[in-house]
Write a protein that holds these residues in place. Structure first.
Motif, PDB file in Angstrom:
ATOM      1  N   GLY A  62       0.835  -1.212   0.000  1.00 48.95           N
ATOM      2  CA  GLY A  62       0.000   0.000   0.000  1.00 48.95           C
ATOM      3  C   GLY A  62       0.857   1.243   0.000  1.00 48.95           C
ATOM      4  O   GLY A  62       0.612   2.184  -0.754  1.00 48.95           O
ATOM      5  N   SER A  63       1.915   1.244   0.832  1.00 48.78           N
ATOM      6  CA  SER A  63       2.731   2.454   0.881  1.00 48.78           C
ATOM      7  C   SER A  63       3.537   2.591  -0.403  1.00 48.78           C
ATOM      8  O   SER A  63       3.750   3.700  -0.881  1.00 48.78           O
ATOM      9  CB  SER A  63       3.635   2.466   2.113  1.00 48.78           C
ATOM     10  N   HIS A  64       3.938   1.475  -1.006  1.00 50.74           N
ATOM     11  CA  HIS A  64       4.652   1.567  -2.281  1.00 50.74           C
ATOM     12  C   HIS A  64       3.746   2.136  -3.364  1.00 50.74           C
ATOM     13  O   HIS A  64       4.164   2.959  -4.169  1.00 50.74           O
ATOM     14  CB  HIS A  64       5.175   0.194  -2.713  1.00 50.74           C
ATOM     15  N   GLU A  65       2.488   1.702  -3.346  1.00 50.47           N
ATOM     16  CA  GLU A  65       1.528   2.211  -4.325  1.00 50.47           C
ATOM     17  C   GLU A  65       1.363   3.723  -4.133  1.00 50.47           C
ATOM     18  O   GLU A  65       1.272   4.485  -5.093  1.00 50.47           O
ATOM     19  CB  GLU A  65       0.191   1.483  -4.147  1.00 50.47           C
ATOM     20  N   LEU A 107      12.838   5.960  -8.230  1.00 55.04           N
ATOM     21  CA  LEU A 107      11.688   5.530  -7.452  1.00 55.04           C
ATOM     22  C   LEU A 107      11.598   4.003  -7.460  1.00 55.04           C
ATOM     23  O   LEU A 107      11.376   3.374  -6.419  1.00 55.04           O
ATOM     24  CB  LEU A 107      10.416   6.150  -8.039  1.00 55.04           C
ATOM     25  N   ALA A 108      11.806   3.409  -8.648  1.00 55.70           N
ATOM     26  CA  ALA A 108      11.749   1.953  -8.757  1.00 55.70           C
ATOM     27  C   ALA A 108      12.813   1.326  -7.859  1.00 55.70           C
ATOM     28  O   ALA A 108      12.556   0.336  -7.161  1.00 55.70           O
ATOM     29  CB  ALA A 108      11.950   1.527 -10.208  1.00 55.70           C
ATOM     30  N   ALA A 109      14.010   1.937  -7.833  1.00 52.66           N
ATOM     31  CA  ALA A 109      15.092   1.414  -7.002  1.00 52.66           C
ATOM     32  C   ALA A 109      14.751   1.553  -5.526  1.00 52.66           C
ATOM     33  O   ALA A 109      14.994   0.632  -4.732  1.00 52.66           O
ATOM     34  CB  ALA A 109      16.389   2.158  -7.316  1.00 52.66           C
ATOM     35  N   ALA A 110      14.142   2.696  -5.160  1.00 53.89           N
ATOM     36  CA  ALA A 110      13.783   2.916  -3.758  1.00 53.89           C
ATOM     37  C   ALA A 110      12.793   1.849  -3.302  1.00 53.89           C
ATOM     38  O   ALA A 110      12.908   1.304  -2.204  1.00 53.89           O
ATOM     39  CB  ALA A 110      13.176   4.309  -3.590  1.00 53.89           C
ATOM     40  N   ILE A 111      11.854   1.524  -4.178  1.00 46.89           N
ATOM     41  CA  ILE A 111      10.853   0.520  -3.830  1.00 46.89           C
ATOM     42  C   ILE A 111      11.499  -0.858  -3.751  1.00 46.89           C
ATOM     43  O   ILE A 111      11.218  -1.641  -2.845  1.00 46.89           O
ATOM     44  CB  ILE A 111       9.690   0.565  -4.838  1.00 46.89           C
ATOM     45  N   ALA A 112      12.399  -1.149  -4.686  1.00 46.81           N
ATOM     46  CA  ALA A 112      13.083  -2.444  -4.675  1.00 46.81           C
ATOM     47  C   ALA A 112      13.892  -2.610  -3.391  1.00 46.81           C
ATOM     48  O   ALA A 112      13.898  -3.683  -2.778  1.00 46.81           O
ATOM     49  CB  ALA A 112      13.980  -2.566  -5.902  1.00 46.81           C
ATOM     50  N   ILE A 113      14.559  -1.524  -2.967  1.00 45.19           N
ATOM     51  CA  ILE A 113      15.368  -1.581  -1.745  1.00 45.19           C
ATOM     52  C   ILE A 113      14.465  -1.828  -0.540  1.00 45.19           C
ATOM     53  O   ILE A 113      14.751  -2.670   0.312  1.00 45.19           O
ATOM     54  CB  ILE A 113      16.174  -0.269  -1.564  1.00 45.19           C
ATOM     55  N   ASP A 114      13.340  -1.100  -0.504  1.00 45.80           N
ATOM     56  CA  ASP A 114      12.411  -1.248   0.606  1.00 45.80           C
ATOM     57  C   ASP A 114      11.832  -2.664   0.628  1.00 45.80           C
ATOM     58  O   ASP A 114      11.703  -3.279   1.686  1.00 45.80           O
ATOM     59  CB  ASP A 114      11.294  -0.218   0.478  1.00 45.80           C
ATOM     60  N   LEU A 172      -2.761  -2.389   0.510  1.00 44.37           N
ATOM     61  CA  LEU A 172      -3.119  -2.887  -0.812  1.00 44.37           C
ATOM     62  C   LEU A 172      -3.238  -4.402  -0.734  1.00 44.37           C
ATOM     63  O   LEU A 172      -2.366  -5.093  -0.225  1.00 44.37           O
ATOM     64  CB  LEU A 172      -2.049  -2.493  -1.825  1.00 44.37           C
ATOM     65  N   PHE A 173      -4.342  -4.905  -1.262  1.00 41.72           N
ATOM     66  CA  PHE A 173      -4.682  -6.299  -1.182  1.00 41.72           C
ATOM     67  C   PHE A 173      -4.279  -6.961  -2.480  1.00 41.72           C
ATOM     68  O   PHE A 173      -4.756  -6.568  -3.543  1.00 41.72           O
ATOM     69  CB  PHE A 173      -6.203  -6.336  -0.987  1.00 41.72           C
ATOM     70  N   SER A 221       2.225   9.232  -5.950  1.00 38.56           N
ATOM     71  CA  SER A 221       2.643  10.634  -5.831  1.00 38.56           C
ATOM     72  C   SER A 221       3.889  10.887  -6.666  1.00 38.56           C
ATOM     73  O   SER A 221       4.079  11.993  -7.170  1.00 38.56           O
ATOM     74  CB  SER A 221       2.849  11.038  -4.373  1.00 38.56           C
ATOM     75  N   GLY A 222       4.724   9.856  -6.836  1.00 44.64           N
ATOM     76  CA  GLY A 222       5.922  10.021  -7.656  1.00 44.64           C
ATOM     77  C   GLY A 222       5.578  10.237  -9.116  1.00 44.64           C
ATOM     78  O   GLY A 222       6.094  11.147  -9.756  1.00 44.64           O
TER      79      GLY A 222
END
Lengths: 433, 258
Positions: free
Chosen positions: A54-57, A279-286, A392-393, A62-63
């Protein structure tokens, strides 16, 4: 003395199942404790995944709304050159817009905004600052961007505006601008000459990302067309979708429809991962961090299960001795232990996942308000993070969690099962209760 | 500071020659203000020139002085090279048509400057990009009127008031020019914002003869909101209509460090 008739195999299986269930129910406290660990683990995993996704979405949304969208159609060189000459012609722009309006793809599309993005210089009597000038159609961009909701003074651009500029608080303060102030922007036009344009500030926004507040200027596309000689041309057609999962199908659809200009190398369709690699990298890291934490969590749970099942095996040394003395093979003895473990895992896994889904569902409407923890304005990797996280489900996550739980249950039961299978009957029978 | 300076050295020369008139024959009693400004403009567009100037920048936190040599040809070509201070000597900027290049002798590299980098202060001074890049003529951007015609401090002067035309791309609310009637040279220019507040003042002084023309040798730019700060440019040499070819304004010249 006649040999007893061979018992049918199904009887063995039934016996094993009955014995396993009876063992579980007879040691209710031990079973419950082990199950509790699994239920909690499963529920936590489901809920954490939903919150994480959900937070990634939220980050993605916003990104992409402050950049080029979930999917962007642009000239292949534009991303590198950032030059006006690498723009889409009105014909290509129209083709992309028509492709997005097709009935089979339209339901996935939330907003389409065709815009002209150019680097330039914004100046006032107080000085000059570099600016990212985004020439937009006011109506389309209001649906696309979040900036029109972040007005602190004045208003967003309107369709009849001429010479209007919508600027960030950072730029407003460094150039000492108010509503109605003169603002002159300069950039290279289509002839490569430096052209200047007078604008009047109509609105000021606060986005929270310092770079956005200090550099972004929205102006009507029509004004930019006259100023730079680019008419109706744009540098990208940005698309906001229902969710990031629609990126694949929409990208494929666009690539099929625009196949001709794409093969000529005039147009390129890009998903947000390609367009916003940071942004994609930040999400992948997270995501990696999450997997690591969950991995450790489940390793602990797995040891708990191993411990519980193994202890119960050692405890029931004599019992297994008796079973084998009565004719059960070592394999069947091991199978009992394995069935015990798997049943426990399956049932508690199911309960855990259900519990996690209930928790997710509870927060689905209003979201989980984290503002007390992170503050109102949190920015990460150039994106403002909404402190309210709506989980997010995703079906794939449930499948992942169930597979994970069952796998861990199975692996954790194998060693105790082997121990049970390998006991020495004579030794086991020696023990008194 | 020197890294992202804009070229347009010819503008600097032009600023100096602002209002400098070689010929002023018809002493009419009713001057046409547009004509006065037009003459100023025409001189801003000299054919070719070469000059040496020192620029002194004084800010709240630091002060620096540099000496530069510059060449210009028309409005499209110019080259500015720093001679002093020693640590920056050789640093040069070339403007040829629409490309701007910066040469840094320490690393022996020429860097192309994107147009968006041209913003901000020129070489850390109080001159803005607008002063240097303004492509259009004053007369096209402003309505001109004579606000005052007569004696002031024992000198006959015109005070011109330049108000931007409705959609002219200029940042100023209005500009005031004080022009001497005897020599037709500007005394000062005051730039106001839209609220009518003074934003900065440019003063022209020490009228001297360079290359057969009368030119104010010193220009002093002072921002109104920072009283202690200023940028002063003083011409030491200046010649007009020099013998310089278009081929001079090349990357090779830029890197030669001549």
């Amino acid at each position: 003395m006649t040999a007893p008739p061979a018992r049918p195999r199904s009887l063995h299986t039934r016996t094993i199942l009955v014995l396993a269930m009876r063992n579980l129910s007879r040691q209710a406290r031990r079973t419950m404790l082990t199950a509790a660990v699994m239920v909690l683990g499963g529920a936590l995993l489901i809920f954490s995944f939903a919150i994480g996704d959900g937070s990634h979405e939220n980050w993605i949304d916003s990104g992409i709304r402050t950049s080029s969208g979930h999917v962007t159609v642009e000239q292949p060189q534009f991303r590198v050159s950032r030059k006006l000459e690498d723009r889409l012609t009105s014909a290509q722009r129209g083709e992309a817009e028509r492709a997005l309006a097709m009935p089979d793809i339209a339901p996935l599309v939330v907003a389409v905004s065709s815009r002209l993005r150019i680097g330039g210089l914004a100046s006032s009597a107080a000085g000059a600052r570099p600016a990212q000038i985004l020439a937009v159609d006011p109506v389309a961009e209001a649906r696309f961007s979040t900036l029109d909701d972040q007005v602190v003074e004045g208003r967003y651009l309107e369709p009849d505006d001429r010479l209007a500029a919508f600027i960030g608080v950072g730029l407003a303060s460094s150039l000492e601008l108010r509503i109605g102030s003169r603002l002159v922007v300069q950039a290279q036009d289509t002839e490569n000459e430096i052209a200047a344009q007078l604008l009047r500030v109509v609105g000021i926004f606060r986005n929270g990302v310092p770079e956005v507040d200090q550099t972004v200027v929205h102006i009507p596309l029509q004004v930019a067309g006259e100023w730079l000689g680019s008419d109706e041309d744009v540098t990208n057609v940005g698309v906001v979708l229902q969710g990031s999962e629609a990126v694949g199908p929409v990208t494929r659809h666009l690539e099929t429809t625009l196949a001709e200009p794409i093969t000529r190398g005039e147009v390129r369709v890009m998903g947000w991962r390609e367009a916003n690699p940071a942004l994609a990298a930040a999400i992948a890291i997270d995501d990696f961090g999450n997997y690591l934490v969950f991995g450790i969590l489940f390793l602990i749970i797995a040891f708990g299960i191993v411990n519980a099942v193994l202890m119960s095996v050692l405890h029931r040394h004599r019992e297994f001795g008796v079973l084998q003395a009565l004719g059960l093979t070592p394999g069947q003895t091991g199978a009992i232990v394995l069935v015990e473990g798997l049943t426990l895992t399956a049932v508690s896994g199911f309960v855990g996942v259900s519990l996690g889904l209930v928790a997710t569902w509870y927060f689905l409407g209003d979201g989980l308000d984290m503002s007390a923890l992170v503050g109102e304005d949190m920015t990460f990797s150039g994106v403002v993070i909404d402190p309210v996280i709506v989980p997010l489900f995703r079906a794939v996550r449930i499948a992942q969690v169930v597979t994970f739980i069952v796998a861990i249950g199975a692996v954790a039961s194998i060693y105790p099962a082997l121990r049970a299978a390998r006991i020495d009957i004579a030794e086991a029978m020696k023990f008194e209760r | 500071m020197v890294r992202f300076d804009t070229a347009h050295g010819h503008r600097l020369i032009a600023l100096c020659t602002l209002g400098c008139l070689a010929v002023w024959t018809t002493a009419s009693a009713q001057p046409d203000p547009r004509e006065i400004v037009e003459r100023i403009d025409r001189l801003m567009r000299g054919d070719s020139s070469r000059g040496v100037a020192t620029m002194q920048v004084v800010t709240e936190h630091w002060e620096r002085q540099m000496t530069m040599e510059m060449w210009s040809l028309g409005t499209d070509y110019s080259l500015v090279r720093l001679r002093a201070p020693a640590k920056d000597a050789g640093t040069a900027t070339l403007m040829a048509e629409d490309d701007i290049w910066n040469y840094l002798p320490k690393v022996d590299r020429s860097i192309k400057i994107p147009s968006s980098m041209m913003g901000g202060a020129w070489m850390g001074s109080h001159f803005t990009n607008d002063d240097l890049v303004q492509e259009s003529q004053l007369i096209d951007l402003y309505e001109v009127e004579v606000a005052f015609d007569g004696e002031r401090d024992g000198e006959s002067v015109w005070e011109l008031r330049l108000t931007p035309k409705p959609e002219a791309a200029v940042v100023w609310g209005h500009i005031e020019f004080l022009v001497g009637q005897d020599d037709d040279l500007p005394r000062w220019a005051r730039y106001y914002d839209e609220d009518g507040e003074l934003a900065r003042t440019m003063e022209y002084s020490e009228v001297s003869e360079f290359g057969g023309r009368l030119v104010p040798a010193v220009m002093n730019m002072q921002p109104a909101d920072k009283p202690g700060e200023r940028t002063t440019i003083r011409y030491e040499e200046l010649e007009f209509d020099i013998d310089v070819e278009q081929s001079f304004f090349s990357l090779r010249t830029l890197q030669s460090g001549r």
